[in-house]
Design an enzyme around this catalytic site. Structure first.
Site, short mmCIF file in Angstrom:
data_model
loop_
_atom_site.label_atom_id
_atom_site.label_comp_id
_atom_site.label_asym_id
_atom_site.label_seq_id
_atom_site.Cartn_x
_atom_site.Cartn_y
_atom_site.Cartn_z
N ALA A 1 0.83 -1.21 0.00
CA ALA A 1 0.00 0.00 0.00
C ALA A 1 0.87 1.25 0.00
CB ALA A 1 -0.93 0.00 1.21
N GLU B 1 9.95 3.66 6.39
CA GLU B 1 9.71 2.25 6.71
C GLU B 1 10.49 1.93 7.98
OE1 GLU B 1 7.99 -0.67 5.83
OE2 GLU B 1 9.17 -1.37 7.55
N ASN C 1 4.15 -7.41 4.68
CA ASN C 1 3.48 -8.68 4.36
C ASN C 1 3.31 -8.87 2.86
OD1 ASN C 1 3.18 -9.55 6.96
ND2 ASN C 1 1.25 -8.48 7.24
N ASP D 1 0.78 -0.16 14.51
CA ASP D 1 1.19 1.22 14.87
C ASP D 1 0.26 2.28 14.26
OD1 ASP D 1 3.30 -0.45 15.46
OD2 ASP D 1 4.85 0.85 14.63
N ARG E 1 -11.59 -18.88 4.12
CA ARG E 1 -10.47 -19.16 5.01
C ARG E 1 -10.90 -19.37 6.46
NH1 ARG E 1 -5.54 -15.32 2.71
NH2 ARG E 1 -5.23 -16.56 0.84
#
Ligand code: ADP
Length: 659
Positions: A182, A201, A209, A435, A490
């Site tokens: 994203a 980052e 992920n 976060d 799932r």
């Protein structure tokens, strides 16, 4: 190493990489400190040892080799010593995931040599790889007659092991927090729309992920789907969702549109798979028990193909094959050539850099700066550990991912599972600590869907995997029996696995399926040899190696093959069938569920703007990807996360830039 990278790519396809096995040395480190030694004595002893380390005659010169356990198996390396120093470290065979482990392989050996120390910090996001390097070098030090414990006490110059640029106070148009799918998508999109962009980052590598996952990207795509047949079983799945009672006006409207498309499709006499953005939306809503926001789901599914093409324009390659990744429910999962999110991250990183985005690693956003009711920037701890402020004129985009790796938050919000605490593993990045949700809530953002947490059934127990697609998958339990429709949601799959003996299951496949999913004989051989998957020339031999009753497994495979040929919904309600399991050798990795995705987060609108608890837009504040909530409802469809991150990243980036 390329060979091992391929193995890891197959594991990423299973969305189960880096499940958190500890980094244990294969050779135990020598014990030098007695348990009863006092702290003062220990410090004094270490100081003396540190002083003697590195003196002439400290080592027997030569090259020594050792292995230590990393994240995905042994990491082997060789260390060359002169009489007084470590002169070279060469990384040998390993199975670590390219990209995630790169920074550890780049930084740790260099820092060990530069500082002649084993006290080097592990690299965030690649802790087990780092530890494996340190442990294996320690082993070599011991072999060379040196004192590994003494080397651990040698101080390391601050920042010596950090290679990335250091962020200072700055002013920019758009600040993006988080460097996964994203964040990179948002940064590239904002930059392409004319904004100056800084991306921070917190880990030492980009990707989050998105990097670790199989990169499955669901979109309706008439060209790639044209050769997929529409079966009776698939038609029954459409009819079932269309028969669901209306839950809201928006749902009724969407359902009416799909009904019209379905009627037109049937009247056309087409035999190709039925699919439209609206059917994708309706199916995703249904799979999330209608808890998802219809506007956001429609925004997602009507932008997926555009976004896929935008990614192609920016260097992401897609294969022509479209399949159904686990929990995807429909044949619309697109894949990169390596079946890996790493391919997407690499292309985005390259293009973001080329477009002028400034990227800072090891830079953690701590809190948002609000000025006159507008989110105007953030306070960041930079790579040197200093707090700096980045002001963003046009907007801040939160893209920090979910909270799967934050046990406290999982337990606080969970309303879906009996136990989601410490005992349940996660296969997520260590950066997924929620976060952005905490920072967003602190400035008034509304949180939605926080109780819904996805357990991924396919978290590898045996250590390897072959195929994360459900098309030809057979799941069996320790009794050698099937227990669920493999093409289910799932949450249904995970709940079914948790009810089996030892909460574990196997995916049985044959040579043909393994080859179809890109597994080379070399990779399969490596996995069999290292006990990462079970194998057998016959089903009976496979069963024996798995420790399940052979007669039961033989019967299960026989019935499965009959069901494939019939192509109808079976006793479990399975509707997706492709190939039989007949051509030996046969393979079976084992799996158990792990926390994989958190569906809840910051509420956004279709423009990616964050909404406060009064239902109003928070000026200057955008969010995209797993940090947001309200799209996937109670259960995210497999293969919808990557498009979610990339579509909404692209939307948020463009909108922030246009302020
Ligand atoms: P998404 O799919 O939504 O992009 P990812 O997990 O792929 O989510 O990426 C999120 C990224 O955000 C991860 O790389 C993670 O390390 C990073 N991140 C998380 N918290 C922070 C923070 N406080 N500051 C900077 N980066 C962060």
């Amino acid at each position: 190493m390329r060979k091992m990278a391929a193995i890891l790519l197959s594991m990423t396809l299973l969305l189960s990489a880096c499940g958190g096995n500890g980094g244990t040395a294969t050779t135990a480190a020598p014990e030098t400190t007695k348990a009863e030694t006092t702290a003062a004595e220990t410090t004094a002893a270490q100081t003396t040892a540190a002083e003697t380390a590195g003196q002439e005659g400290a080592y027997k010169p030569g090259t020594y080799t050792a292995s230590a356990q990393g994240n995905n198996g042994p990491v082997t390396l060789s260390v060359t010593f002169s009489e007084e120093a470590i002169t070279e470290i060469t990384i040998g065979e390993h199975g670590e995931t390219a990209g995630i482990s790169d920074s550890a392989f780049d930084k740790i050996p260099a820092a060990i040599i530069e500082n002649q120390s084993l006290g080097v910090d592990t690299v965030s996001g690649a802790t087990y790889t780092s530890q494996a390097i340190l442990d294996a070098v320690a082993d070599c030090v011991t072999q060379a007659g040196g004192d590994a414990e003494a080397l651990r006490a040698v101080p390391v110059e601050a920042g010596a092991d950090s290679a990335s640029a250091v962020l200072k106070d700055a002013q920019v148009d758009v600040l993006v927090i988080g460097g996964g799918g994203a964040g990179l998508s948002a940064a590239l999109s904002a930059s392409q729309n004319g904004a100056s962009v800084i991306l921070v980052e917190k880990l030492s590598a980009l990707g989050g992920n998105t990097f670790r996952c199989g990169g499955a990207f669901n979109t309706c795509d008439p060209e790639r789907q044209k050769d997929i047949p529409m079966t009776e079983a698939l038609s029954s799945a459409v009819e079932k969702v269309l028969a669901h009672e209306d839950v809201s006006e928006e749902h009724a409207k969407l359902k009416a549109e799909v009904q019209k498309q379905w009627d037109e499709y049937k009247a056309s006499g087409s035999t190709a798979l039925f699919d439209t953005p609206e059917w994708h939306a309706l199916q995703s809503l249904d799979a999330g028990d209608y808890e998802g926001n219809v506007e956001l789901v429609r925004t997602l599914t009507s932008n997926t193909l555009d976004t896929l093409n935008w990614l192609s324009d920016n260097g992401v390659e897609w294969t022509d094959q479209v399949s159904t990744v686990v929990g995807a429910l429909w044949n619309r999962s697109h894949q990169t050539p390596n079946n890996s999110g790493a391919d997407i991250i690499a292309a985005l990183e390259k293009n973001a850099g080329a477009s002028g985005v400034e990227i800072y690693l090891d830079s953690k956003a701590e809190e948002l700066v609000v000025e006159d009711g507008r989110v105007a920037g953030a306070i960041i701890t930079n790579a040197d550990g200093d707090k700096v402020t980045v002001k963003a004129k046009k907007g801040v985009i939160m893209a920090t991912g979910g909270f799967s790796a934050n046990v406290e938050m999982r337990v606080k919000y969970n309303k879906q599972w009996e136990d989601i605490g410490e005992s349940v593993q996660t296969n997520n990045s260590p950066g997924a600590t929620g976060d952005g949700i905490v920072m967003g809530e602190a400035v008034g953002a509304n949180l939605v869907g926080m109780g819904w947490i996805q357990l991924m059934p396919l978290n590898s127990v045996s250590g390897g995997g072959i195929s994360g697609y459900v098309n030809s998958s057979l799941y069996c339990n320790k009794e050698g029996k099937r227990f669920v429709a493999e093409d289910q949601r799932r949450d249904v799959l995970a709940a079914a696995v948790l009810a089996q003996t030892d909460k574990l299951f196997y995916i049985v496949c044959d040579q043909k399926e393994a080859e179809l999913r890109g597994m080379t004989p070399e990779v399969l051989g490596y996995m069999v040899q290292n006990g990462l998957i079970y194998s057998g020339d016959t089903i009976a031999e496979l069963a024996e190696n798995m420790g399940v009753p052979a007669d039961a497994l033989e019967q299960t495979v026989k019935e499965f093959n009959e069901a494939v040929k019939a192509g109808k919904p079976d006793e479990f309600g399975r509707t997706t069938w492709e190939n039989t399991i007949e051509t030996g050798p046969f393979y079976a990795p084992s799996f158990s569920p792990a926390v994989h995705h958190t569906m809840g987060g910051l509420e956004i609108n279709g423009s990616g703007e964050v909404i406060n608890t009064d239902g109003e837009v928070i000026p200057g504040f955008y969010a995209a990807g797993e940090v947001t909530g309200g799209i996937h409802g109670t259960n995210r469809v497999g293969g919808n996360a990557v498009p979610d991150a990339l579509c909404f990243g692209k939307i948020a980036g463009a909108n922030a830039a246009s302020n």
